[in-house]
Write a protein that holds these residues in place. Sequence first.
Motif, short mmCIF file in Angstrom:
data_model
loop_
_atom_site.label_atom_id
_atom_site.label_comp_id
_atom_site.label_asym_id
_atom_site.label_seq_id
_atom_site.Cartn_x
_atom_site.Cartn_y
_atom_site.Cartn_z
N ASP A 83 -7.52 -19.01 18.00
CA ASP A 83 -6.58 -18.89 19.13
C ASP A 83 -6.74 -17.48 19.70
O ASP A 83 -5.86 -16.62 19.57
CB ASP A 83 -5.16 -19.14 18.64
CG ASP A 83 -4.20 -19.46 19.78
OD1 ASP A 83 -4.57 -19.17 20.94
OD2 ASP A 83 -3.11 -19.98 19.52
N GLU A 143 -7.81 -18.96 13.31
CA GLU A 143 -7.48 -20.26 13.90
C GLU A 143 -8.14 -20.45 15.27
O GLU A 143 -7.92 -21.46 15.92
CB GLU A 143 -5.96 -20.40 14.05
CG GLU A 143 -5.20 -20.41 12.74
CD GLU A 143 -5.50 -21.64 11.91
OE1 GLU A 143 -5.79 -22.70 12.51
OE2 GLU A 143 -5.46 -21.54 10.67
N LEU A 156 -4.53 -15.51 13.68
CA LEU A 156 -4.78 -16.16 14.97
C LEU A 156 -6.27 -16.22 15.28
O LEU A 156 -6.76 -17.21 15.84
CB LEU A 156 -4.03 -15.41 16.08
CG LEU A 156 -2.52 -15.60 16.12
CD1 LEU A 156 -1.88 -14.65 17.13
CD2 LEU A 156 -2.16 -17.04 16.47
#
Length: 213
Positions: A91, A89, A86
Motif C-alpha cells: 500500500d 502490504e 504498509l
Amino acid sequence: MSIHYLCCPECDEISSLPSLRRPGRYRCPNCGHTLFRHQPGMVEKIYALNLAALFLFIVTVSFPFLNFQIMGLSAEATFTTAFVNLVREQDYLLAVALLTTTLVVPAIRILLYLLLYGPLYHGVVPPLAAPMLKTLEAVAPWGMLDVFLVGVLVSIVKLVKMGEILPGTSLWAFAAMIVILAYVQSIFDPHETWERIDRAYGREPDLIRSAER
C-alpha cells in the motif's frame, strides 16, 4: 514615535501602526482580521523550543514506541513500524502519505525553524530567509502529528483488552514534541520575523507589506 502602515490581506484596509507596540493581537479596524501578533522574544522562544523539538524528534525515531505483551508473546513497535507494514502490504500511496505527514514534514519544519531563527537570534540574516518563511507557511497544514497520536491512543484502548501495552520512551518524547510544535505554531508570526530581519540589516522595520509576502 514614527508611524507605519499595514495592509490587511482580507479587505486591503490600510491601518496606521506605531513602531512602539504593546504585546498582543492587532486586528484590522475594518473587518477584524488578525493582522499580526506582537510577542516580544518570539525569535528566542522559537529557537530554543525547536532545539528541544529536534532532540525529542531524534528520541522519537530512535527508541521503542510501544511494547506489546499478548498471550505470552511480546513484540516491540517503533515510530516507523506502521510505514514498514504498509510497504510490505504494497500500500505504497498510504505509506508515502504516512511517512510525509508524520516524519518528513515535521523534520522539515524543525530544521527550517532552526536554520532561520538560529542566525536571527545571533543578529545575522540567513541566506534564503524569504523562501524559508514561505516554505514554513506552506508545509504547516501537512504536519499531522496530532492526528497520528490520536490514532495511536485509539489503538492502545482497543488492544489493552487483549494484553498488556507498555508505552515506550519514544511515545512520551513524541507527545512532548507535539505540544512544543503546537506552541511554536501558535506564536509564529512572519511580520515579527521580518522586523527582526530589518533590524539585523540595520534599518528601521518597514511594515508596508501584506501578510502574503
